[in-house]
Design a protein around this motif. Structure first.
Motif, PDB file in Angstrom:
ATOM      1  N   LEU A 119       1.140  -1.662  -0.036  1.00 47.69           N
ATOM      2  CA  LEU A 119       0.164  -0.054  -0.470  1.00 47.69           C
ATOM      3  C   LEU A 119       1.082   1.933  -0.040  1.00 47.69           C
ATOM      4  O   LEU A 119       0.488   2.515  -0.517  1.00 47.69           O
ATOM      5  CB  LEU A 119      -1.325  -0.014   1.176  1.00 47.69           C
ATOM      6  N   LEU A 120       1.777   0.609   0.923  1.00 49.42           N
ATOM      7  CA  LEU A 120       2.726   2.132   0.529  1.00 49.42           C
ATOM      8  C   LEU A 120       3.632   2.674  -0.977  1.00 49.42           C
ATOM      9  O   LEU A 120       3.359   4.006  -1.462  1.00 49.42           O
ATOM     10  CB  LEU A 120       3.893   2.148   1.971  1.00 49.42           C
ATOM     11  N   LYS A 121       3.544   1.639  -1.431  1.00 49.48           N
ATOM     12  CA  LYS A 121       4.172   1.119  -2.765  1.00 49.48           C
ATOM     13  C   LYS A 121       3.098   2.472  -3.756  1.00 49.48           C
ATOM     14  O   LYS A 121       3.288   3.344  -4.259  1.00 49.48           O
ATOM     15  CB  LYS A 121       4.704   0.520  -3.112  1.00 49.48           C
ATOM     16  N   TYR A 206      -1.353   7.447   1.591  1.00 49.58           N
ATOM     17  CA  TYR A 206      -1.079   6.969   2.047  1.00 49.58           C
ATOM     18  C   TYR A 206      -2.421   6.282   2.914  1.00 49.58           C
ATOM     19  O   TYR A 206      -2.356   4.953   2.826  1.00 49.58           O
ATOM     20  CB  TYR A 206      -0.247   6.798   3.207  1.00 49.58           C
ATOM     21  N   ARG A 207      -3.230   6.959   3.128  1.00 52.07           N
ATOM     22  CA  ARG A 207      -4.616   6.902   4.620  1.00 52.07           C
ATOM     23  C   ARG A 207      -5.268   6.789   3.611  1.00 52.07           C
ATOM     24  O   ARG A 207      -6.107   6.016   3.568  1.00 52.07           O
ATOM     25  CB  ARG A 207      -4.165   8.342   4.776  1.00 52.07           C
ATOM     26  N   LEU A 208      -5.248   7.716   1.749  1.00 53.91           N
ATOM     27  CA  LEU A 208      -6.107   7.332   1.321  1.00 53.91           C
ATOM     28  C   LEU A 208      -6.694   5.842   0.527  1.00 53.91           C
ATOM     29  O   LEU A 208      -7.146   5.142   0.009  1.00 53.91           O
ATOM     30  CB  LEU A 208      -6.138   8.775   0.257  1.00 53.91           C
ATOM     31  N   THR A 209      -5.248   5.051   0.151  1.00 57.52           N
ATOM     32  CA  THR A 209      -4.903   3.957  -0.280  1.00 57.52           C
ATOM     33  C   THR A 209      -5.254   2.999   0.518  1.00 57.52           C
ATOM     34  O   THR A 209      -5.678   2.005   0.078  1.00 57.52           O
ATOM     35  CB  THR A 209      -3.063   4.073  -0.068  1.00 57.52           C
ATOM     36  N   LYS A 210      -5.170   3.087   1.704  1.00 53.99           N
ATOM     37  CA  LYS A 210      -5.632   2.316   3.295  1.00 53.99           C
ATOM     38  C   LYS A 210      -7.320   2.047   3.013  1.00 53.99           C
ATOM     39  O   LYS A 210      -7.413   1.537   2.950  1.00 53.99           O
ATOM     40  CB  LYS A 210      -5.269   1.894   4.524  1.00 53.99           C
ATOM     41  N   GLN A 211      -7.627   3.153   3.087  1.00 50.93           N
ATOM     42  CA  GLN A 211      -9.019   3.481   3.159  1.00 50.93           C
ATOM     43  C   GLN A 211      -9.699   3.053   1.720  1.00 50.93           C
ATOM     44  O   GLN A 211     -11.241   1.899   1.569  1.00 50.93           O
ATOM     45  CB  GLN A 211      -9.895   4.918   3.155  1.00 50.93           C
ATOM     46  N   ALA A 212      -8.901   2.885   0.421  1.00 49.59           N
ATOM     47  CA  ALA A 212      -9.503   2.390  -0.946  1.00 49.59           C
ATOM     48  C   ALA A 212      -9.604   1.326  -0.691  1.00 49.59           C
ATOM     49  O   ALA A 212     -10.593   0.236  -0.949  1.00 49.59           O
ATOM     50  CB  ALA A 212      -8.882   3.067  -1.857  1.00 49.59           C
ATOM     51  N   ALA A 213      -8.909   0.539   0.045  1.00 52.79           N
ATOM     52  CA  ALA A 213      -8.490  -0.763   0.433  1.00 52.79           C
ATOM     53  C   ALA A 213      -8.895  -1.338   1.204  1.00 52.79           C
ATOM     54  O   ALA A 213      -9.275  -3.181   1.643  1.00 52.79           O
ATOM     55  CB  ALA A 213      -7.315  -1.562   0.312  1.00 52.79           C
ATOM     56  N   GLY A 214      -9.668  -0.612   2.074  1.00 54.91           N
ATOM     57  CA  GLY A 214     -10.847  -1.446   3.014  1.00 54.91           C
ATOM     58  C   GLY A 214      -9.771  -1.752   4.355  1.00 54.91           C
ATOM     59  O   GLY A 214     -10.471  -2.842   4.904  1.00 54.91           O
ATOM     60  N   ARG A 215      -8.742  -0.888   4.785  1.00 55.25           N
ATOM     61  CA  ARG A 215      -7.475  -1.820   5.536  1.00 55.25           C
ATOM     62  C   ARG A 215      -7.364  -0.322   6.073  1.00 55.25           C
ATOM     63  O   ARG A 215      -7.471   0.390   6.700  1.00 55.25           O
ATOM     64  CB  ARG A 215      -6.226  -2.209   4.467  1.00 55.25           C
ATOM     65  N   ILE A 216      -6.768  -1.547   7.885  1.00 54.89           N
ATOM     66  CA  ILE A 216      -6.346  -0.286   8.731  1.00 54.89           C
ATOM     67  C   ILE A 216      -5.410  -1.320  10.179  1.00 54.89           C
ATOM     68  O   ILE A 216      -4.898  -1.964   9.359  1.00 54.89           O
ATOM     69  CB  ILE A 216      -7.641   0.299  10.256  1.00 54.89           C
ATOM     70  N   ASP A 217      -4.783   0.047  10.419  1.00 55.35           N
ATOM     71  CA  ASP A 217      -3.511  -0.703  10.857  1.00 55.35           C
ATOM     72  C   ASP A 217      -4.369  -0.250  12.838  1.00 55.35           C
ATOM     73  O   ASP A 217      -4.985   0.241  13.021  1.00 55.35           O
ATOM     74  CB  ASP A 217      -2.224  -0.234  10.805  1.00 55.35           C
TER      75      ASP A 217
END
Length: 611
Positions: A119-121, A206-217
């Motif tokens: 996701l960071l990439k 990175y936050r937008l990418t996580k949100q789009a993937a439905g992922r959280i840390d």
């Protein structure tokens, strides 16, 4: 169970918000459990009590001790308390946060390290696209925009920098600071300081990418839980919250506790500020009164673990920043052993351990501690060479690697005696259960490398040479550091055996009693009768990487933790060391052991050179 006066006061208090400052070995977990039992006796429903800690291991330990001790005590005191075997809700702070977020409207899948990297990439590539389309850094001139895109490309090309950037992001969330500021802290600045200028852009994408993937840390879980509690979207079913190891809280976790107090929960937290040793993860001790109005401090000063001599050294190292540790017994004075070099130090440690074993001491009551695993390896290898079983805490040993290497040695010896080339098909048979890192790796090449191993005159030499070939098949040392360390662990044992067959039989025997070797971080929360702390040279403890007041303060607390693991004897070992990785020579004893107030509490001796 009879409680001491300080414990009874804490168990029975009617104060709503309390921070219990506990000395090492003062029975804080017992007091926490007795507090829960006391609340239950006074008609607080067990389902209204929440017990939090900051690791699964700590929660499991509290659960085990509740079942063994508190439940039985509660049943004897009042059968109504636990008629159905119920117990308080026990979980980690992150697990509780996730439950809050789930009740507030859903919780995405938790990110794994590999997914986080991917996701960071993706976020970095999005930065490049937005910069090319002039949606990012458009107010800058061409040269400055080009500089920032070059920084993004550097991150994309370097797995090491990507991993470090993810660590900095986790640190920033835990410490509740801007990512750019986190990248400028001493532990990240050497590598990430040039990239701080692009931190806001990278983080937002990175936050937008996580949100789009439905992922959280884990950091997201805490942030969302604090928000959900703050806006009242979630009802809290608990009235009393008990927190173990409070000093391990991050800033985000303390805000979660503050939100619980704001909801009307009564808080009682237990911890020892001198054992706050996770600053590298963004954690840092915050007095409860700074986040909860009206919080009071109570103490557990009496240590049931330490005797007066060890306690005196601990308090001297803490530099009078901790409350006095009260003890009821005397013991032997801690010893500081000065050795001429690392070999001398290693032999001295093992010799002292053998002396204890000769007196009938159970090996399980002995631990060897160090700041890093690097400084444990020589001691562990020497112990094994002397036929003493040792194991590093947190490392799972896989005998199959050593057994495969020994079978390669057997193959080498068989062909060596007959002076014939090694058959590649036989190499394939020995390694038949091994997945090669490179499917194109030729067995003929491995066979020729194994033939060179036959030239070594000793079993240990042949074992090490065959181990190198084995690691080559796995993809090299860098890709298999744990396997490399595991193979090295068994190499000294070769000296105790005449042939491969004897060595293989030895590996199949049930484990002997184990002397624990571990880092000080891994030792926290544990105790032994006899503790050996190796590598107390300046550069080893404090570690040469420690820079700035905060990091050096944490290094001091690490030494305090190491000292306070000992019930009986405590020995610290210092030797000048040439450190290859840093290309430095650590010549002086730790700066934390130099003050006169510290040196008065230890007995200094010179070790005898190895015979």
């Amino acid at each position: 169970m009879d409680l001491a006066l300080h414990q009874r006061r804490i168990v029975r208090t009617t104060l709503p918000h309390v921070e219990v400052v506990a000395s090492p070995g003062s029975g804080k977990t017992t007091t926490l459990m007795q507090r829960a039992a006391h609340l239950m006796r006074f008609c607080v429903s067990v389902r209204k009590i929440l017990v939090l800690s900051f690791s699964n291991e700590a929660v499991s330990e509290i659960d085990r001790r509740w079942v063994q001790h508190v439940t039985m005590h509660a049943r004897k005191a009042n059968a109504k308390l636990n008629a159905d075997g119920a117990q308080p809700v026990m979980m980690t702070a992150h697990a509780f946060a996730r439950s809050v977020v789930a009740r507030a409207g859903g919780c995405g899948d938790v990110i794994t390290p590999s997914v986080a990297t991917a996701l960071l990439k993706s976020a970095l590539r999005r930065c490049l696209q937005d910069a090319h389309r002039k949606k990012l850094w458009s107010r800058f001139d061409t040269a400055r925009r080009r500089t920032r895109t070059q920084l993004v490309r550097m991150l994309l090309k370097s797995p090491e920098l990507l991993s470090l950037l993810l660590s900095a992001m986790q640190f920033a969330q835990a410490a509740q600071m801007p990512l750019g500021d986190a990248m400028l802290t001493p532990q990240f600045a050497d590598d990430l300081k040039p990239f701080a200028v692009i931190a806001p852009a990278v983080l937002s994408r990175y936050r937008l990418t996580k949100q789009a993937a439905g992922r959280i840390d884990f950091g997201d879980m805490l942030e969302r839980a604090i928000t959900a509690l703050g806006d009242g979207r979630v009802a809290i079913p608990f009235t009393h919250v008990l927190v173990d190891e409070y000093q391990d809280c991050s800033a985000a976790q303390t805000q979660l506790l503050a939100a619980l107090a704001h909801h009307g929960c009564e808080l009682m937290v237990f911890g020892d500020p001198e054992q706050a040793i996770y600053g590298f993860g963004g954690n840092g001790y915050t007095p409860l009164r700074e986040i909860v109005d009206g919080a009071k401090v109570m103490s557990l000063p009496q240590s049931h673990r330490l005797h007066a001599d060890n306690a005196a050294l601990a308090m001297a190292v803490a530099n009078a920043r901790t409350s006095k540790i009260v003890t009821q017994r005397h013991g032997t004075q801690p010893v500081l052993i000065r050795s001429s070099d690392l070999t001398d130090q290693t032999y001295s440690v093992v010799r002292d351990i053998e002396q204890l074993l000769g007196q009938g001491v159970d090996p399980a009551r002995i631990a060897v501690l160090a700041r890093t695993r690097y400084f444990l390896a020589p001691v562990e290898q020497r112990l094994l060479a002397r036929g003493l079983n040792a194991a590093q805490q947190g490392i799972t040993r896989d005998l199959r690697h050593a057994q495969r290497v020994l079978r390669l040695v057997k193959l080498v010896e068989w062909h060596g005696r007959r002076q014939v080339p090694i058959d590649p098909d036989k190499v394939a048979y020995v390694l038949r259960n091994l997945t090669f890192a490179d499917p194109q790796l030729r067995l003929e090449s491995l066979a020729r490398s194994l033939e060179r191993a036959a030239r070594s005159p000793s079993l240990e030499g042949r074992y090490r040479a065959c181990g190198d070939v084995y690691l080559q098949a796995l993809g090299g040392v860098r890709a298999n550091t744990e396997v490399h360390h595991d193979l090295n662990r068994w190499a000294p044992i070769c000296r105790n055996h005449a042939c491969v067959a004897d060595m293989l039989r030895a590996l199949k025997q049930p484990d002997k009693p184990v002397i624990q070797t571990m880092t000080i971080h891994a030792a926290k929360g544990r105790e032994w009768d006899h503790v050996f702390v190796v590598g107390v040279a300046d550069g080893q403890l404090p570690l040469y990487l420690a820079k700035g007041t905060k990091m050096l303060g944490e290094e001091r607390r690490l030494l305090y933790v190491a000292i306070t693991r000992a019930r009986e004897s405590l020995r610290l070992y210092f030797a000048p060391v040439d450190h290859a990785r840093s290309q430095q020579r650590f010549e002086k004893r730790s700066r934390f052991l130099r003050p006169a107030s510290v040196m008065r509490t230890v007995h200094v001796v010179l070790s005898e050179p190895p015979r």
